[in-house]
Design an enzyme around this catalytic site. Structure first.
Site, PDB file in Angstrom:
ATOM      1  CG  ASP A  44     -32.344  21.269  81.739  1.00 24.70           C
ATOM      2  OD1 ASP A  44     -32.745  22.110  80.907  1.00 24.70           O
ATOM      3  OD2 ASP A  44     -33.118  20.617  82.468  1.00 24.70           O
ATOM      4  CB  SER A  45     -31.137  23.256  76.301  1.00 25.24           C
ATOM      5  OG  SER A  45     -30.405  24.395  76.725  1.00 25.24           O
ATOM      6  CG  ASP A  83     -31.897  24.992  83.544  1.00 25.35           C
ATOM      7  OD1 ASP A  83     -32.664  25.754  84.181  1.00 25.35           O
ATOM      8  OD2 ASP A  83     -32.025  24.766  82.322  1.00 25.35           O
ATOM      9  CD  GLU A 115     -37.793  22.234  83.161  1.00 21.68           C
ATOM     10  OE1 GLU A 115     -38.623  21.288  83.119  1.00 21.68           O
ATOM     11  OE2 GLU A 115     -36.879  22.376  82.332  1.00 21.68           O
ATOM     12  CD  GLU A 182     -39.342  25.806  76.735  1.00 25.32           C
ATOM     13  OE1 GLU A 182     -38.713  25.828  77.809  1.00 25.32           O
ATOM     14  OE2 GLU A 182     -39.039  25.089  75.763  1.00 25.32           O
TER      15      GLU A 182
HETATM   16  O1  KIV Z   1     -32.438  24.638  79.230  1.00 22.00           O
HETATM   17  C1  KIV Z   1     -32.762  25.645  78.568  1.00 22.00           C
HETATM   18  O2  KIV Z   1     -32.113  26.022  77.584  1.00 22.00           O
HETATM   19  C2  KIV Z   1     -33.943  26.381  78.985  1.00 22.00           C
HETATM   20  C3  KIV Z   1     -34.433  27.463  78.069  1.00 22.00           C
HETATM   21  C4  KIV Z   1     -35.139  26.862  76.928  1.00 22.00           C
HETATM   22  C5  KIV Z   1     -35.276  28.451  78.785  1.00 22.00           C
HETATM   23  O3  KIV Z   1     -34.490  26.114  80.008  1.00 22.00           O
END
Ligand code: KIV
Length: 289
Positions: A44-45, A83, A115, A182
């Site tokens: 979700d980044s 995610d 998460e 993380e």
């Molecule tokens: O969303 C993401 O890119 C992540 C990574 C930082 C593990 O959760």
């Protein structure tokens, strides 16, 4: 070789490090897959690095599915992890299972990531029971940025380190096949990695984890901001891209591009015949005269 949750477990047992990178589109996923990365995370980044949001919080299920589809079309051998975005799994267990199912069924992902620790174990249990493998995510969990008070290293104090250990044991017990750590101190990550049967994937958690993950724009220096301490920039792709964009602008303006080799040919006689016909009025007449 195809990567599965079983091959990742085997890698942990054999001490063979697991590699994971984020991707959000077809062509990047294809390049990564061809390079031999074990897992591709549709993180979700996406919100920050692809969509320009200032956090991951606004990311929707529709956006995750859209990008997961593109990534899974570009992937042959990597395990695709998608995610679950903020508020797609926290409210009810049923909603968590339904949304995890959408990432698999519509997005084409093989597994999902969410998460949290003990508080999301009912969701991990239910999603796993629906035959969807779950990767957990502990430490700095960006969806909780406001309750954490910012993007900070986690697990440094005794209480926080104890909670991290308890959460890691809890997500494993709930059925997670792997867990991301993380931004936690390396010594803690290494110790917990040794206690767990499932593979740990670190980002800012030192090299004692079973594998590593990075956001690809960070590791290619494409994002344009000051990288976090844990990021290694493996290439200056942002600069390479900007140099190429500038060269294109310059060559287009000065006529160097397109050159002969980029240009399709036609016999002069053919063009001249059509020109003559036009000039003699035998072809379409322009409205402006
Ligand atoms: O969303 C993401 O890119 C992540 C990574 C930082 C593990 O959760």
């Amino acid at each position: 070789m195809k990567n599965t949750i079983l091959t990742l477990e085997q890698k942990k047992r054999e001490g063979d490090k697991i590699t994971m990178l984020t991707a959000y589109d077809y062509s990047t996923a294809k390049l990564m897959d061809e390079s031999g990365v074990n897992c591709i995370l549709v993180g979700d980044s996406l919100g920050n690095v692809m969509l320009g949001y200032d956090s991951t919080l606004p990311v929707t299920m529709e956006e995750m599915i859209h990008h997961a589809k593109a990534v899974s079309r570009g992937t042959k051998n990597a395990l695709v992890v998608a995610d679950l975005p903020f508020m797609s799994y926290q409210v009810t267990v049923a909603e968590a299972v339904r949304n995890a199912g959408r990432l698999i069924k519509e997005g084409g992902a093989h597994t999902v990531k969410l998460e949290g620790g003990k508080e999301v174990c009912p969701q991990i249990r239910a999603i796993t029971q629906a035959s969807i493998p779950v990767m957990a995510h502990l430490g700095l969990t960006p969806q909780s940025v406001h309750s954490l008070g910012g993007y900070k290293v986690q697990g440094r104090e005794t209480d926080a380190a104890r909670k991290l250990l308890e959460d890691a044991l809890a997500v494993e017990e709930a059925g997670a096949f792997s867990v991301v750590f993380e931004c936690i101190p390396a010594a803690l990550a290494t110790w917990i990695t040794g206690l767990l049967h499932i593979p740990t994937i670190g980002i800012g958690a030192g090299n004692g984890c079973d594998g590593q993950v990075l956001v690809y724009q960070d590791m290619l220096a494409m994002y344009g901001n000051t990288p976090a301490k844990f990021v290694k920039q493996f290439a200056a792709v942002g600069d390479i891209m900007k140099d190429a964009f500038r060269a294109y602008i310059q060559e287009t303006k000065n006529g160097a591009f397109p050159a002969q080799e980029h240009t399709y040919k036609i016999d002069d006689a053919t063009v001249n015949a059509v020109k003559r016909e036009y000039e003699e009025g035998g072809l379409g007449v322009r409205k402006d005269g």
